[in-house]
Scaffold this active site. Structure first.
Site, PDB file in Angstrom:
ATOM      1  N   ASP A  45      12.931 -13.584 -10.840  1.00 34.58           N
ATOM      2  CA  ASP A  45      13.625 -14.392  -9.843  1.00 34.58           C
ATOM      3  C   ASP A  45      12.776 -15.592  -9.431  1.00 34.58           C
ATOM      4  O   ASP A  45      13.309 -16.656  -9.120  1.00 34.58           O
ATOM      5  CB  ASP A  45      13.958 -13.532  -8.624  1.00 34.58           C
ATOM      6  CG  ASP A  45      14.967 -14.191  -7.702  1.00 34.58           C
ATOM      7  OD1 ASP A  45      15.997 -14.691  -8.203  1.00 34.58           O
ATOM      8  OD2 ASP A  45      14.736 -14.219  -6.474  1.00 34.58           O
ATOM      9  N   CYS A 136      25.651 -17.513  -7.414  1.00 41.55           N
ATOM     10  CA  CYS A 136      24.367 -16.956  -7.001  1.00 41.55           C
ATOM     11  C   CYS A 136      24.292 -16.855  -5.481  1.00 41.55           C
ATOM     12  O   CYS A 136      24.068 -15.778  -4.922  1.00 41.55           O
ATOM     13  CB  CYS A 136      23.224 -17.818  -7.535  1.00 41.55           C
ATOM     14  SG  CYS A 136      21.591 -17.219  -7.044  1.00 41.55           S
ATOM     15  N   TYR A 140      25.025 -13.298  -3.379  1.00 42.35           N
ATOM     16  CA  TYR A 140      23.869 -12.758  -2.658  1.00 42.35           C
ATOM     17  C   TYR A 140      24.202 -12.549  -1.187  1.00 42.35           C
ATOM     18  O   TYR A 140      23.764 -11.565  -0.580  1.00 42.35           O
ATOM     19  CB  TYR A 140      22.672 -13.701  -2.788  1.00 42.35           C
ATOM     20  CG  TYR A 140      21.708 -13.344  -3.898  1.00 42.35           C
ATOM     21  CD1 TYR A 140      20.374 -13.093  -3.630  1.00 42.35           C
ATOM     22  CD2 TYR A 140      22.136 -13.263  -5.225  1.00 42.35           C
ATOM     23  CE1 TYR A 140      19.477 -12.779  -4.648  1.00 42.35           C
ATOM     24  CE2 TYR A 140      21.261 -12.947  -6.250  1.00 42.35           C
ATOM     25  CZ  TYR A 140      19.930 -12.701  -5.947  1.00 42.35           C
ATOM     26  OH  TYR A 140      19.055 -12.383  -6.964  1.00 42.35           O
ATOM     27  N   TYR A 166      19.043 -12.003   3.064  1.00 44.88           N
ATOM     28  CA  TYR A 166      20.307 -12.403   2.459  1.00 44.88           C
ATOM     29  C   TYR A 166      21.538 -12.032   3.284  1.00 44.88           C
ATOM     30  O   TYR A 166      22.651 -12.474   2.958  1.00 44.88           O
ATOM     31  CB  TYR A 166      20.399 -11.859   1.035  1.00 44.88           C
ATOM     32  CG  TYR A 166      19.395 -12.544   0.139  1.00 44.88           C
ATOM     33  CD1 TYR A 166      19.525 -13.896  -0.159  1.00 44.88           C
ATOM     34  CD2 TYR A 166      18.279 -11.879  -0.363  1.00 44.88           C
ATOM     35  CE1 TYR A 166      18.588 -14.555  -0.938  1.00 44.88           C
ATOM     36  CE2 TYR A 166      17.337 -12.523  -1.147  1.00 44.88           C
ATOM     37  CZ  TYR A 166      17.504 -13.868  -1.432  1.00 44.88           C
ATOM     38  OH  TYR A 166      16.573 -14.531  -2.195  1.00 44.88           O
ATOM     39  N   GLU A 208      25.089 -13.254 -13.354  1.00 43.24           N
ATOM     40  CA  GLU A 208      24.482 -12.604 -12.190  1.00 43.24           C
ATOM     41  C   GLU A 208      24.421 -11.091 -12.414  1.00 43.24           C
ATOM     42  O   GLU A 208      23.398 -10.454 -12.150  1.00 43.24           O
ATOM     43  CB  GLU A 208      25.292 -12.906 -10.925  1.00 43.24           C
ATOM     44  CG  GLU A 208      24.961 -14.221 -10.265  1.00 43.24           C
ATOM     45  CD  GLU A 208      23.566 -14.239  -9.672  1.00 43.24           C
ATOM     46  OE1 GLU A 208      23.183 -13.285  -8.966  1.00 43.24           O
ATOM     47  OE2 GLU A 208      22.834 -15.211  -9.932  1.00 43.24           O
TER      48      GLU A 208
END
Length: 226
Positions: A45, A136, A140, A166, A208
């Site tokens: 990441d 993304c 998230y 998040y 993803e």
């Protein structure tokens, strides 16, 4: 009245639900995720964020007005100088040094994902770029909010910080802004153009899922785990 992003969200509902049910994601919530898988994810990441920041830079150049250009430029700066520093600090808690993060070799999935996004960004319009970028951030935020409802997830000693980040209002505001920009950019587009935006959105949503799965299995290249 339904918005274009309502259409996008509906088109990826089965994919995103598979993400929510993936053992990596559920393991973040209940604490069962193996630490090795999370460390692998942190490293992949980290290098993903480098290319993600480039998406914001390209968006700033392609923006049609100063306000939007400034916001995308600020997002690039925030990603490179704030989010990545927080990432480094969090990684240190797992024994991952900055040198180790920056020496990370990209996995096949990471390469495929960011190469695809950057190709869309360079060759396409701002609307196409945002459609590839949006899954993304949006997914998230959804993951964070759902995991925040799991008892003990917000306070877990290893993964609680990730869930808090998040599921936060601050991160949610970014997701909402990108959703709103996507809807604005979709206005007046032909069905052919909208279908192309949907294609990019669906493709990066699939990527993803692949990123979570790759991280769970700590897979660099498909044949190495066979």
């Amino acid at each position: 009245m339904a918005t274009f992003t309502d259409r996008l969200r509906k088109s990826v509902a089965p994919i995103w639900e598979r993400v929510h049910q993936h053992p990596f994601v559920t393991g973040l919530g209940d604490g069962s995720l193996p630490v090795g898988a999370f460390k692998y994810y942190m490293k992949q990441d980290y290098i993903y964020l480098i290319d993600y920041a480039k998406m914001f830079a390209i968006a700033s150049v392609k923006a049609y007005d100063l306000e939007t250009s400034s916001r995308f430029a600020a997002l690039q700066e925030s990603t490179l100088n704030t989010e990545m520093e927080l990432h480094r600090q969090y990684a240190e808690r797992f024994g991952i040094s900055r040198a180790e993060l920056e020496a990370t070799e990209p996995s096949f999935v990471m390469l495929g994902y960011t190469s695809y996004m950057l190709r869309v960004a360079h060759q396409g319009s701002l609307a196409e770029l945002v459609s590839a970028l949006l899954p993304c951030t949006w997914s998230y935020w959804e993951i964070g909010k759902r995991l925040a409802q799991v008892e003990g997830a917000l306070d877990h000693e290893l993964y609680g910080e990730w869930v808090r980040m998040y599921s936060s209002d601050e991160f949610g505001q970014l997701a909402i802004w990108l959703i709103e920009i996507m809807n604005q950019l979709a206005e007046g587009k032909s069905e052919q153009e909208l279908a192309k935006l949907e294609e990019y959105f669906v493709n990066t949503s699939k990527m993803e899922y692949m990123f979570w799965d790759m991280s769970y299995r700590e897979e660099m290249w498909p044949w190495e785990n066979n």
